[in-house]
Design an enzyme around this catalytic site. Structure first.
Site, short mmCIF file in Angstrom:
data_model
loop_
_atom_site.label_atom_id
_atom_site.label_comp_id
_atom_site.label_asym_id
_atom_site.label_seq_id
_atom_site.Cartn_x
_atom_site.Cartn_y
_atom_site.Cartn_z
N HIS A 120 1.02 -1.30 0.00
CA HIS A 120 0.39 -0.10 0.33
C HIS A 120 0.85 0.79 -0.03
O HIS A 120 0.22 2.51 0.19
CB HIS A 120 -1.00 -0.04 1.39
CG HIS A 120 -1.91 -0.39 1.27
ND1 HIS A 120 -2.65 -1.67 2.72
CD2 HIS A 120 -2.84 -1.93 0.26
CE1 HIS A 120 -3.51 -1.66 1.51
NE2 HIS A 120 -3.38 -3.04 0.36
N CYS A 131 2.31 17.55 -11.41
CA CYS A 131 3.27 16.89 -12.61
C CYS A 131 4.07 16.33 -11.88
O CYS A 131 5.67 15.42 -12.58
CB CYS A 131 4.77 18.35 -12.18
SG CYS A 131 4.78 18.69 -10.45
N THR A 189 -3.13 -8.93 10.53
CA THR A 189 -4.25 -7.89 9.84
C THR A 189 -5.97 -9.11 9.86
O THR A 189 -5.73 -10.26 10.21
CB THR A 189 -3.70 -8.57 8.23
OG1 THR A 189 -4.69 -7.82 7.55
CG2 THR A 189 -3.86 -9.86 8.24
N ASN A 214 -2.43 -12.92 15.73
CA ASN A 214 -3.50 -12.38 15.86
C ASN A 214 -4.44 -12.62 16.94
O ASN A 214 -4.18 -12.95 17.76
CB ASN A 214 -4.52 -12.70 14.77
CG ASN A 214 -5.79 -10.98 14.51
OD1 ASN A 214 -6.10 -10.60 15.20
ND2 ASN A 214 -5.42 -10.15 13.38
N1 APR Z 1 -0.87 -8.87 18.17
C1 APR Z 1 -1.49 -8.96 16.98
N2 APR Z 1 -2.67 -8.88 16.27
C2 APR Z 1 -3.48 -7.39 16.53
C3 APR Z 1 -2.63 -6.23 17.70
C4 APR Z 1 -1.39 -6.78 18.07
N3 APR Z 1 -1.19 -5.92 18.75
N4 APR Z 1 -3.36 -5.61 17.98
C5 APR Z 1 -4.63 -6.01 15.99
N5 APR Z 1 -3.83 -7.17 15.96
C6 APR Z 1 -4.85 -7.41 14.26
C7 APR Z 1 -6.68 -7.06 14.75
O1 APR Z 1 -7.64 -8.46 15.52
C8 APR Z 1 -6.65 -6.74 13.91
O2 APR Z 1 -7.51 -8.33 13.11
O3 APR Z 1 -5.01 -6.43 13.82
C9 APR Z 1 -5.73 -7.12 12.77
C10 APR Z 1 -6.07 -5.20 11.79
O4 APR Z 1 -6.38 -5.41 11.19
P1 APR Z 1 -7.28 -3.89 10.78
O5 APR Z 1 -7.12 -2.84 11.80
O6 APR Z 1 -8.19 -4.51 9.64
O7 APR Z 1 -5.73 -3.47 9.63
P2 APR Z 1 -5.01 -4.53 8.56
O8 APR Z 1 -5.54 -5.92 8.09
O9 APR Z 1 -4.12 -3.71 7.83
O10 APR Z 1 -6.61 -3.24 7.23
C11 APR Z 1 -5.63 -3.84 5.70
O11 APR Z 1 -7.17 -1.69 5.17
O12 APR Z 1 -8.26 0.35 6.00
C12 APR Z 1 -7.48 0.03 5.19
O13 APR Z 1 -5.37 0.58 4.02
C13 APR Z 1 -5.31 -0.10 5.30
O14 APR Z 1 -3.88 -1.21 5.10
C14 APR Z 1 -5.03 -1.47 5.35
C15 APR Z 1 -5.70 -2.18 5.27
#
Ligand code: APR
Length: 254
Positions: A120, A131, A189, A214
């Site tokens: 991303h 430009c 994620t 996660n």
């Molecule tokens: N350790 C492990 N997992 C964690 C922790 C932690 N300390 N804190 C949060 N999480 C997990 C949450 O449970 C969730 O499943 O990380 C995940 C974060 O998910 P999102 O907030 O949806 O982030 P992401 O998956 O990176 O989003 C993908 O969405 O908004 C767009 O471009 C943005 O790159 C991003 C994309």
């Protein structure tokens, strides 16, 4: 933290020819950067339809830059955490081939990872919409918003907004890593944003093991992941690294 699963993951990493990590915002939460969809996530405060689409940016760049400036100051102060360092250490030990990250915070590079595929984009560059000239974010003052190029065009962070395509080189490289790996670590994620969330499915389809790290289950957990290590990314990845270092020491002392 499930010590049996930690051991199982450490063994899977050491036994795999090619390991790749796919990371999301959750890996950087312990560095002080909020994730997007968690209880204190960015999208709880800002509606992504008004702040994270390319149409919203083009329609009102000043408004979107207010959120970007707030996020930028948090990201600017953030340091890598043990999860980032564990991945860069595994790369140095030749046990991890690449990190594919959805994050724009540069923390994988800051922790020493060399092969980082930025799905991303990266927050450290701004690009002129008129430009196409690029600037280092740190060199551009944000007193007046939106920041402008010397040609007077509006500057946009070199990150992928909803409605924009994934940088082609990153997309192709990530798909190739997903196809070739034997093990994919899917860390922090929610796996709800495509095409990033398709990568574990591609890897699985090519015969790879999928291991999630996660706090909670995701839509991958039941159908794609082989197992999930539930808990904080920094504690779990640190524990996996310690397990591997211990095992390697035992092998060497034989
Ligand atoms: N350790 C492990 N997992 C964690 C922790 C932690 N300390 N804190 C949060 N999480 C997990 C949450 O449970 C969730 O499943 O990380 C995940 C974060 O998910 P999102 O907030 O949806 O982030 P992401 O998956 O990176 O989003 C993908 O969405 O908004 C767009 O471009 C943005 O790159 C991003 C994309």
């Amino acid at each position: 933290m499930d010590s049996q699963l930690i051991k199982k993951t450490a063994q899977a990493i050491m036994a795999s020819q090619r390991v790749v990590a796919l990371t999301g915002a959750g890996i950087s939460v312990e560095s002080g950067i909020p994730d997007f969809r968690g209880p204190a996530g960015l999208w709880e405060k800002y509606d992504p339809m008004e702040y994270a689409t390319i149409d919203a940016f083009l329609e009102n760049p000043q408004k979107v830059w207010m959120m970007l400036r707030e996020m930028g100051s948090i990201v600017g102060k953030a340091k890598p955490n043990p999860a980032h360092y564990a991945l860069s250490k595994l790369e140095k030990m030749k046990l991890l081939n690449a990190v594919i990250t959805q994050n724009i915070d540069n923390l994988h590079q800051a922790s020493g990872s060399k092969c980082v595929i930025e799905f991303h984009g990266n927050n450290s560059k701004l690009v002129c919409l008129k430009c196409n000239r690029s600037y280092e974010s740190r060199d551009v003052p944000l007193e007046t918003l939106p920041p402008r190029c010397q040609c007077s065009g509006v500057l946009k962070p070199d990150v992928v907004f909803f409605g924009e395509g994934i940088p082609l080189d990153a997309h192709l490289a990530a798909q190739e890593e997903a196809r070739k790996c034997n093990l994919m670590l899917v860390i922090g994620t929610s796996a709800v944003v495509s095409p990033a969330c398709d990568l574990p499915v591609i890897a699985k389809g090519s015969g790879a093991k999928i291991v999630e790290v996660n706090l909670e289950e995701t839509q991958l957990t039941r159908h794609t992941s082989d197992w999930i290590l539930k808990g904080s990314a920094s504690r779990i990845l640190q524990a996996i690294l310690e397990e591997i270092v211990e095992d390697e020491a035992k092998i060497r002392s034989r």
